[in-house]
Design a protein around this motif. Structure first.
Motif, PDB file in Angstrom:
ATOM      1  N   ASP A 301      -3.885  18.001  -1.883  1.00 22.79           N
ATOM      2  CA  ASP A 301      -4.031  16.756  -2.640  1.00 22.79           C
ATOM      3  C   ASP A 301      -3.257  15.619  -1.972  1.00 22.79           C
ATOM      4  O   ASP A 301      -3.718  14.470  -1.954  1.00 22.79           O
ATOM      5  CB  ASP A 301      -3.542  16.935  -4.079  1.00 22.79           C
ATOM      6  N   HIS A 340     -12.420  20.130   2.460  1.00 19.11           N
ATOM      7  CA  HIS A 340     -12.002  18.873   1.819  1.00 19.11           C
ATOM      8  C   HIS A 340     -12.378  17.660   2.675  1.00 19.11           C
ATOM      9  O   HIS A 340     -11.850  16.561   2.459  1.00 19.11           O
ATOM     10  CB  HIS A 340     -10.499  18.896   1.554  1.00 19.11           C
ATOM     11  N   ARG A 459     -17.377  16.843  -2.516  1.00 15.82           N
ATOM     12  CA  ARG A 459     -16.196  17.150  -3.320  1.00 15.82           C
ATOM     13  C   ARG A 459     -15.570  15.897  -3.937  1.00 15.82           C
ATOM     14  O   ARG A 459     -15.038  15.952  -5.065  1.00 15.82           O
ATOM     15  CB  ARG A 459     -15.162  17.872  -2.460  1.00 15.82           C
ATOM     16  N   TYR A 460     -15.640  14.777  -3.242  1.00 17.88           N
ATOM     17  CA  TYR A 460     -14.848  13.617  -3.665  1.00 17.88           C
ATOM     18  C   TYR A 460     -15.651  12.370  -4.011  1.00 17.88           C
ATOM     19  O   TYR A 460     -15.067  11.349  -4.354  1.00 17.88           O
ATOM     20  CB  TYR A 460     -13.844  13.260  -2.564  1.00 17.88           C
ATOM     21  N   HIS A 463     -14.577  11.286  -7.433  1.00 15.06           N
ATOM     22  CA  HIS A 463     -13.174  11.527  -7.742  1.00 15.06           C
ATOM     23  C   HIS A 463     -12.621  10.446  -8.667  1.00 15.06           C
ATOM     24  O   HIS A 463     -13.015   9.270  -8.605  1.00 15.06           O
ATOM     25  CB  HIS A 463     -12.372  11.562  -6.439  1.00 15.06           C
ATOM     26  N   ILE A 468      -9.415   7.196  -3.299  1.00 21.79           N
ATOM     27  CA  ILE A 468     -10.014   8.368  -2.646  1.00 21.79           C
ATOM     28  C   ILE A 468     -11.530   8.276  -2.669  1.00 21.79           C
ATOM     29  O   ILE A 468     -12.205   8.530  -1.655  1.00 21.79           O
ATOM     30  CB  ILE A 468      -9.525   9.655  -3.331  1.00 21.79           C
ATOM     31  N   ARG A 469     -12.067   7.874  -3.796  1.00 26.24           N
ATOM     32  CA  ARG A 469     -13.520   7.744  -3.927  1.00 26.24           C
ATOM     33  C   ARG A 469     -14.078   6.720  -2.922  1.00 26.24           C
ATOM     34  O   ARG A 469     -15.078   6.988  -2.238  1.00 26.24           O
ATOM     35  CB  ARG A 469     -13.841   7.320  -5.352  1.00 26.24           C
TER      36      ARG A 469
END
Length: 576
Positions: A301, A340, A459-460, A463, A468-469
Motif C-alpha cells: 500500500d 499491483h 485493481r486500482y 480506488h 492513486i486512481r
C-alpha cells in the motif's frame, strides 16, 4: 551506515587562476558508438542502455532510446563559470568546437571502455587549446594507470560537482540546483517512435549517488565511497519534494525516473516525501532502482501510494551471497509487484564464481522463471575501483589489456579475468543463451509491460484514493487503443511460434474483455498499421541499420554561436 552530503575535495586541490571567470567546455566522448572502430566503439556495446543490456535479442520489439550525460548536466547547472556542454559530438564536431572557441577548462566525462576516446580528445585539446586545463572524470577515472595513458591535468574520482566548484572558486556548500533532464530521448519500439510531447517523458531526478550496500562488483558504489557510503544531494523529503515541484512546473511532468542506486533504502526521506505528496494531492509516478530487501521494508500500500510504478532490482541468483537479497523469495516478490501494476526490470549476473558448465543453465532458468517485464543480463566483471577487481588483482587472475582491452570489458562480451570453472568463450555463449531463453519463454518486454499495466488498471481504476486512481488512469491511458493494437500485431507476428502465440492470445482476450468494442476496433485498424511497421523495422535491422544519438549543444554566455549549417544539424530530429 554512513553517508555524506557532498564528498569534500582535498585541501590540496588546485584553484584555477581565472576562478569563476574561466570559460568551461564539458564534453562527453565522441561518436559514432554502434560500430567497431580504432577508438573503442563496439557494435555490441551501443549507446543504448536497453538495447545493449536488456532487450538485446528482441529485434524489432527491442526498446531503443538514448540518455543524456546526466553527470555533466548536473555539473554545468551548479557552477557559475560560463559553460558549454557538448553531448555526443562526432570527432569532427569536437575538433570544430575547440578550434573555433577559446576555453580555459575542458572537462571530459567517460566510462572505462571509452578510454581511447578520452586519450584522443586530450591530444586534440593540447593541439588546439594548449593553455587550457584538462579535467577528466566519470568511471574512466578509476583505471589504475590512467594518468600515464592520457595527457590530463586533473583526474577526478567520485562526485564532480563539489570538486569543480572548488576548482573554480565557487561556494562549494551552496545548495544543489537540479537541472531539467528528460529521462530518455529518441524512444522507439515495434517500428514506431514513442511520444515526446511535454509530460509524456519522465523527468530525471537525482537525489543521491552511490549505494551503501557495496556489492563487490558494483562500480557505481565503489565510485562514490563504497560499502557504507553514498553522496546525498537532497537529504530530506522536504528538499526532494520542493525540487520535484519545480521540475513538475518547468517540464510539465508527472513521472520521475529516480537516478538513485537504492532510493527506498532511505526510509525517513521516502516516507516524508509520501506525506507531502498526500498533503498536496500529488499524483506522481516513480521509476526507481531498489534492492529486494529495501522493497520489503514497505507495505505494498505504501509503494502504491508513493507512486512506484517501475522498479529495477537485482536478481543475482538463487544462491548469490548478497545481503540485499537475503531471505527474499524474489520470484514471489516480482509476481506480487506486477499484480499491483508495478513493472519490474530484473537484473541477473552471468558467470558468478560458482557457475560451471553444468549449472549455469540452471541459473539462467531461475532468472527466466521470474517473468520480469524486462530482464538485464550482465557478465560478472571486475571493474577497476571495485573490491572484485582488487581481489582478482591480488590473486593474479586479471587478464591484461593486451588480451582484453578496456573497449571489450563492458560486461556484454567476455570476462576480463580467469574464471575458476568457465573456459574462454563459454561466458559469451551463456550470456546470449540467457537473453534468448528469456525472450523465447516470456516474449517481448513491451508486451509484458501491457500485462502488468492491465493488472494495475483492473485493481486500482476505482480506488477510493483520488491520487492513486488518477495515476493509474493516466499511466494506462493508451491500453485501450495503442496496446491492444500492439497485441493484435504481435499475435500475427508470432503466428508460427505456438508458445508465444498462445501467451499473446490469452492477453489479447483479457484486453478485449476489459475494454470491449473500443479494443476490437483498435485491433482491426491499428494492429494492421503496427504490423506493417514491425515488418519494415525488421527488414532494415537485417540490413545492419544502427541507431546513433544526435549532438546536443548547450551554451551559456560568452560563446560564439555556431554556423547556421552546424546549428541546423544539431537541432534536427533523430532520423528514424
Amino acid at each position: 551506515m554512513t553517508t555524506s552530503t557532498l564528498a569534500a575535495p582535498s585541501s590540496l586541490q588546485p584553484l584555477h587562476p581565472s576562478g569563476s571567470g574561466a570559460r568551461v567546455l564539458l564534453s562527453s566522448v565522441f561518436g559514432p558508438f554502434a560500430q567497431d572502430d580504432e577508438y573503442g566503439s563496439r557494435a555490441i556495446n551501443p549507446m543504448e542502455l536497453y538495447h545493449n543490456q536488456v532487450t538485446r535479442v528482441q529485434g524489432a520489439f527491442s526498446v531503443r532510446m538514448f540518455h543524456r550525460s546526466w553527470g555533466l548536466m548536473l555539473i554545468r547547472e551548479n557552477i557559475d563559470a560560463p559553460c558549454t556542454l557538448l553531448d555526443f559530438p562526432t570527432l569532427d564536431r569536437f575538433v570544430e568546437e575547440i578550434r573555433s572557441n577559446q576555453y580555459d577548462v575542458v572537462g571530459i566525462g567517460a566510462i572505462q571502455p571509452n578510454v581511447l576516446k578520452v586519450q584522443k580528445m586530450c591530444e586534440l585539446v593540447r593541439q588546439f587549446l594548449p593553455e587550457a586545463s584538462i579535467v577528466v572524470g566519470g568511471h574512466v577515472a578509476n583505471i589504475p594507470d590512467l594518468d600515464s595513458r592520457i595527457d590530463a591535468d586533473h583526474i577526478v574520482k567520485g562526485e564532480g560537482v563539489r570538486w569543480m566548484r572548488q576548482y573554480l572558486g565557487d561556494d562549494v556548500d551552496r545548495p544543489i540546483r537540479h537541472p531539467c533532464i528528460l529521462s530518455g530521448f529518441g524512444a522507439r519500439t515495434m517500428g514506431i517512435a514513442l511520444s515526446k510531447k511535454p509530460g509524456d517523458v519522465a523527468a530525471t531526478l537525482i537525489p543521491s549517488v552511490g549505494c551503501p550496500m557495496g556489492c563487490n562488483f558494483c562500480a557505481t558504489s565503489a565510485m562514490f565511497g563504497g560499502k557504507g557510503h553514498c553522496v546525498h544531494f537532497f537529504e530530506t523529503g522536504d528538499e526532494l519534494f520542493e525540487v520535484m515541484c519545480e521540475l513538475e512546473a518547468a517540464m510539465k511532468v508527472r513521472a520521475f525516473f529516480v537516478m538513485d542506486e537504492n532510493f527506498l533504502l532511505y526510509r525517513a526521506r521516502v516516507l516524508r516525501l509520501l506525506e507531502l505528496m498526500e498533503e498536496n494531492g500529488k499524483s506522481w509516478a516513480f521509476y526507481i532502482f531498489s534492492s529486494a530487501n529495501a522493497l520489503r521494508k514497505y507495505t505494498i500500500d505504501q509503494l502504491v501510494a508513493l507512486g512506484v510504478s517501475w522498479v529495477w532490482m537485482g536478481l543475482e541468483g538463487d544462491h548469490a551471497n548478497y545481503t540485499k537479497l537475503r531471505g527474499t523469495d524474489t520470484r514471489k516478490l516480482v509476481r506480487e509487484l506486477q499484480s499491483h501494476g508495478i513493472r519490474v526490470l530484473g537484473s541477473t549476473i552471468i558467470g558468478l564464481e560458482d557457475h560451471t558448465p553444468d549449472n549455469i543453465d540452471d541459473a539462467i532458468e531461475y532468472a527466466v522463471e521470474h517473468d520480469a517485464d524486462f530482464h538485464q543480463f550482465m557478465l560478472y566483471t571486475p571493474v577497476p575501483g571495485t573490491p572484485l577487481y582488487a581481489e582478482h588483482e591480488a590473486k593474479g587472475t586479471l587478464l591484461g589489456s593486451d588480451e582484453v582491452p578496456e573497449a571489450d570489458a563492458h560486461g556484454q562480451l567476455r570476462f576480463r579475468h580467469i574464471h575458476p570453472y568457465l573456459e574462454k568463450g563459454q561466458e559469451t555463449a551463456a550470456l546470449l543463451r540467457a537473453f534468448t531463453r528469456d525472450f523465447r519463454v516470456n516474449g517481448p518486454s513491451v508486451l509484458r509491460i501491457a500485462r502488468t499495466m492491465l493488472q494495475g488498471w483492473q485493481r486500482y481504476k476505482d480506488h477510493a484514493d483520488r491520487r492513486i486512481r488518477e495515476r493509474f488512469r493516466w499511466e494506462t491511458r493508451d491500453l485501450r487503443l495503442g496496446w491492444t493494437s500492439a497485441l493484435w500485431a504481435s499475435r500475427r507476428w508470432f503466428r508460427k511460434d505456438p508458445v508465444l502465440r498462445k501467451k499473446i492470445s490469452m492477453l489479447f482476450k483479457d484486453f478485449r474483455n476489459e475494454f470491449g468494442l473500443g479494443a476490437r476496433l483498435a485491433a482491426s485498424v491499428g494492429g494492421r498499421v503496427l504490423l506493417h511497421r514491425l515488418r519494415k523495422e525488421a527488414r532494415r535491422l537485417r540490413k545492419g541499420w544502427t541507431y546513433e544519438p544526435p549532438t546536443f549543444y548547450d551554451t551559456r554566455e560568452l560563446h560564439v554561436v555556431p554556423a547556421n549549417s552546424q546549428r541546423r544539424a544539431e537541432r534536427r530530429n533523430l532520423r528514424y
